[in-house]
Design a protein around this motif. Structure first.
Motif, PDB file in Angstrom:
ATOM      1  N   ILE A   1       0.903  -1.385   0.312  1.00 16.68           N
ATOM      2  CA  ILE A   1      -0.036  -0.085  -0.062  1.00 16.68           C
ATOM      3  C   ILE A   1       0.943   0.955   0.109  1.00 16.68           C
ATOM      4  CG2 ILE A   1      -1.663   1.182   1.431  1.00 16.68           C
ATOM      5  CD1 ILE A   1      -2.914  -1.669   2.451  1.00 16.68           C
TER       6      ILE A   1
ATOM      7  N   LYS B   1       2.213   1.207  -3.397  1.00 15.50           N
ATOM      8  CA  LYS B   1       1.338   1.901  -4.403  1.00 15.50           C
ATOM      9  C   LYS B   1       1.316   1.114  -5.479  1.00 15.50           C
ATOM     10  CE  LYS B   1       0.440   6.485  -2.229  1.00 15.50           C
ATOM     11  NZ  LYS B   1       0.345   7.870  -2.025  1.00 15.50           N
TER      12      LYS B   1
ATOM     13  N   ALA C   1      -4.983   4.593  -1.162  1.00 10.69           N
ATOM     14  CA  ALA C   1      -4.199   4.383  -1.551  1.00 10.69           C
ATOM     15  C   ALA C   1      -4.153   4.391  -3.466  1.00 10.69           C
ATOM     16  CB  ALA C   1      -3.166   3.307  -1.528  1.00 10.69           C
ATOM     17  N   ARG C   2      -5.339   3.829  -3.810  1.00  7.63           N
ATOM     18  CA  ARG C   2      -5.153   3.108  -5.225  1.00  7.63           C
ATOM     19  C   ARG C   2      -6.654   4.189  -6.349  1.00  7.63           C
ATOM     20  NH1 ARG C   2      -8.407  -1.844  -4.137  1.00  7.63           N
ATOM     21  NH2 ARG C   2      -6.710  -3.556  -3.982  1.00  7.63           N
TER      22      ARG C   2
END
Length: 89
Positions: A39, A42, A86-87
């Protein structure tokens, strides 16, 4: 320790269970750590794979009675929320 056969057996079982539980929790913490690292980096594919692995391990730990269901849900929720953020960013 008592010398009664049933007490000896129960002690032996508790030692074996403890070893198994400690091992499972250690593997689970490692998976969570790897998911958090993914995470932070990324990496989208890695995040998905790690979150799935954590979900599977948590479900397994709950079914074995190592973790309580709410604890597993809370841990997974935190990981999933971090992964989603994070996305998105």
């Amino acid at each position: 320790m008592a010398r009664h056969p049933s007490v000896i057996k129960r002690h032996r079982q508790s030692v074996n269970r403890r070893v198994r539980n400690v091992e499972t929790k250690s593997k689970l913490r490692t998976l969570i750590k790897k998911a958090r690292q993914a995470i932070d980096e990324k990496n989208a594919e890695s995040i998905s794979a790690q979150v799935r692995a954590v979900n599977k391990a948590l479900s397994s730990a709950v079914s074995k009675g190592i973790l309580k269901p709410n604890t597993a849900s809370r841990w997974l929720s935190r990981i999933a929320r971090s992964a989603h953020l994070a996305r998105a960013s």
